[in-house]
Design an enzyme around this catalytic site. Structure first.
Site, PDB file in Angstrom:
ATOM      1  N   SER A 256      60.083   6.572  36.056  1.00 14.42           N
ATOM      2  CA  SER A 256      59.044   7.829  36.200  1.00 14.42           C
ATOM      3  C   SER A 256      57.644   7.285  37.483  1.00 14.42           C
ATOM      4  O   SER A 256      58.355   6.420  36.884  1.00 14.42           O
ATOM      5  CB  SER A 256      59.246   8.272  35.086  1.00 14.42           C
ATOM      6  OG  SER A 256      57.662   7.760  34.525  1.00 14.42           O
ATOM      7  N   LYS A 257      57.626   8.270  37.584  1.00 15.04           N
ATOM      8  CA  LYS A 257      56.338   8.176  38.487  1.00 15.04           C
ATOM      9  C   LYS A 257      55.114   7.034  37.831  1.00 15.04           C
ATOM     10  O   LYS A 257      54.706   6.560  38.405  1.00 15.04           O
ATOM     11  CB  LYS A 257      55.424   9.575  38.285  1.00 15.04           C
ATOM     12  CG  LYS A 257      56.067  10.097  40.087  1.00 15.04           C
ATOM     13  CD  LYS A 257      54.922  11.375  40.168  1.00 15.04           C
ATOM     14  CE  LYS A 257      54.879  12.588  40.836  1.00 15.04           C
ATOM     15  NZ  LYS A 257      53.916  12.892  41.925  1.00 15.04           N
ATOM     16  N   ARG A 258      54.965   6.919  36.291  1.00 17.89           N
ATOM     17  CA  ARG A 258      54.036   6.181  35.999  1.00 17.89           C
ATOM     18  C   ARG A 258      54.648   5.129  36.202  1.00 17.89           C
ATOM     19  O   ARG A 258      53.980   4.070  35.566  1.00 17.89           O
ATOM     20  CB  ARG A 258      53.789   6.928  34.515  1.00 17.89           C
ATOM     21  CG  ARG A 258      53.449   8.477  34.521  1.00 17.89           C
ATOM     22  CD  ARG A 258      52.985   8.772  32.923  1.00 17.89           C
ATOM     23  NE  ARG A 258      54.537   8.638  32.176  1.00 17.89           N
ATOM     24  CZ  ARG A 258      55.274  10.044  32.040  1.00 17.89           C
ATOM     25  NH1 ARG A 258      54.327  10.958  32.662  1.00 17.89           N
ATOM     26  NH2 ARG A 258      56.419  10.560  32.184  1.00 17.89           N
TER      27      ARG A 258
END
Ligand code: GLU
Length: 509
Positions: A256-258
């Site tokens: 994910s983006k994180r």
């Protein structure tokens, strides 16, 4: 056979994800294998998610990877514009076709009503779906609302009680129950289309021959199948290919983006090579027929055959992202590069490095020891500057002296200083310029013959050289010691060792 045309259709939401490069790799290779066109279409119809500058960042990233498009919003092309926000009239006209032929309807429901309905469904643990309230409005009601300029959306009329068959190139045929498909909004109240309408219309008008998109879009395919049918384009529906998502290396879910390793900026700033990243991305879904793991990523075109049902012969299993493996792949690229090429790449990468022009002789020393360009700096800083010594590093080398040599070096921690003094002594008398053989011989002799007072104590030769290494560099791991010493120069080395001896036990305690 028509020209092969593929498209990458990013939404410019501010962040270039490695998953986007992974998908683009498929688009690019399918088109290039057949000398077709690879198109970039910017899907910027979600005004809430739009991020200024995101499109530029995306183009910069694609350039970096050499994934050059044949048609895009900047270059233009025969199907321009390639930015969806500039094609609003086209989507409106197509929504009107569906309204006219009875496959879409106006929905005037207010936000409040929809919200209320959603809450009720939630409390009954039902999937959130529109209740089709406006599907049965009379023509008069519709006209009167339109005349009164009541805000509306256009929704797709999903047929009831139908099994919709979807062909996914990688997964085969999948069936969907139409009763579980929401009457999808096609045109929003701000006049912008939703993804489903815009992508279908554009894929058709831009004559896309193979739709390659993330696996997360798989569940929406029945809507696309219906849209092709509603527009009468059923026979021209291109194959849909949903490559598996890349999963996190640990735990559940997609990268994910994180996860910072999902951002292309991370790879740029760490000094990975774009060609190594593409090689890795091909590797995670495809086995090279010769069992190779390192290859020009364009060999991945061997996986592509548009005359087979799969189109791209890759696994359908979601691969896990493995940074260690990617580092290994990148390291292999470093090793097979010529010293000149690696020097050039390092110089381009180390824009602000004060000794950029002097790194040439150092490059062969570190080539086996780095996996990415950013590893160069911590490994070689000591070459140009006296290090910040840390006592703890010296403490890691406890000279294995069998017996205390004299009272002063008992307890054993004191042994290091004594050995360092001896080292300095040898260095001061070693004829200059130092040569490798003499250097090695003198310190071996020091370890084996001279150090043990009366032949009773001994320091391991390895520990001896480790102490020299730390005295010279401040670190336990360095490029080959003597070569580094030669680059630094005898005078500077003597100054450093002298400093260490004089300050030993005082610094950083
Ligand atoms: N704009 C969509 C996205 O960014 C594209 C999906 C597609 O390739 O059709 O995910």
């Amino acid at each position: 056979m028509n020209q092969v045309r593929t498209r990458f259709a990013p939404s410019p939401t501010g962040f270039v994800h490695i998953g986007s490069i992974y998908l683009t790799m498929f688009d690019y290779i399918v088109a290039k294998k057949y000398h077709g066109q690879f198109i970039i279409r910017v899907e910027d119809t979600d005004q809430n998610r739009y991020v200024e500058g995101a499109e530029d960042a995306l183009f910069r990233a694609l350039d970096w990877f050499g994934l050059t498009s044949d048609e895009d919003p900047i270059k233009g092309g025969p199907f321009a514009p390639y930015r969806q926000s500039e094609r609003l009239d086209i989507y409106r006209q197509h929504a009107e076709i569906l309204l006219k032929n009875g496959h879409a309807y106006y929905c005037f429901c207010t936000k409040e009503r929809l919200e209320e309905h959603r809450k009720q469904q939630e409390s009954k643990r039902q999937p959130s779906m529109y209740d089709k309230h406006c599907r049965s409005l009379s023509e008069e009601e519709v006209q009167s609302n339109l005349a009164k300029k009541v805000s509306y959306v256009v929704r797709m009329k999903i047929p009831e009680n139908e099994i919709i068959k979807v062909q996914d190139a990688l997964m085969g045929e999948i069936e969907f129950d139409s009763n579980l498909i929401d009457d999808q909004v096609l045109l929003k109240s701000d006049g912008f289309p939703t993804y489903h309408l815009a992508a279908t219309v554009d894929d058709h008008l831009m004559e896309i021959t193979h739709v390659i998109r993330g696996r997360e879009w798989m569940p929406s395919t029945p809507k696309h199948v219906l849209l092709y049918r509603f527009f009468g384009w059923e026979k021209e529906m291109p194959p849909f290919i949903h490559p598996p998502l890349i999963l996190k290396s640990e735990g559940q879910g997609k990268l994910s983006k994180r996860d910072n390793v999902s951002s292309i900026d991370y790879y740029k700033s760490e000094g990975f090579f774009p060609e190594a990243i593409l090689n890795y991305l091909a590797n995670i879904v495809w086995n090279h027929p010769d069992g190779k793991e390192i290859y020009d990523w364009k060999e991945f075109e061997q996986a592509v055959d548009i005359n087979t049902p799969k189109v791209i012969n890759i696994t359908s299993q979601a691969p896990k992202f493995d940074l260690k493996k990617l580092e290994w792949v990148n390291g292999e690229y470093i090793r097979k590069m010529s010293d000149e090429e690696l020097t050039k790449r390092l110089q381009e990468f180390l824009v602000d490095h004060p000794n950029k022009d002097q790194i040439g002789p150092v490059v062969p020393l570190i080539k086996e020891r780095i996996t990415k360009l950013s590893d160069f700096v911590p490994l070689t800083d000591f070459i140009w500057e006296k290090p910040e010594y840390d006592m703890e590093v010296f403490k890691k080398i406890q000279p294995k002296v069998d017996r205390p040599l004299d009272e002063k070096i008992n307890p054993p921690a004191g042994g290091q200083k004594m050995v360092l003094e001896k080292i300095l002594g040898v260095m001061e008398t070693l004829p200059r310029p130092w040569n490798a053989e003499e250097f090695e011989k003198s310190f071996r002799k020091l370890a084996e013959d001279d150090l043990p007072a009366g032949g009773q104590g001994k320091i391991k030769v390895g520990d001896m050289f480790q102490l020299i290494r730390v005295a010279v560099s401040g670190q336990l791991i360095t490029p080959p010691l003597f070569e580094s010493v030669k680059i630094i120069g005898e005078k500077e080395i003597l100054d450093r060792v002298k400093w260490v001896v004089e300050n030993f036990g005082e610094f950083n305690e």
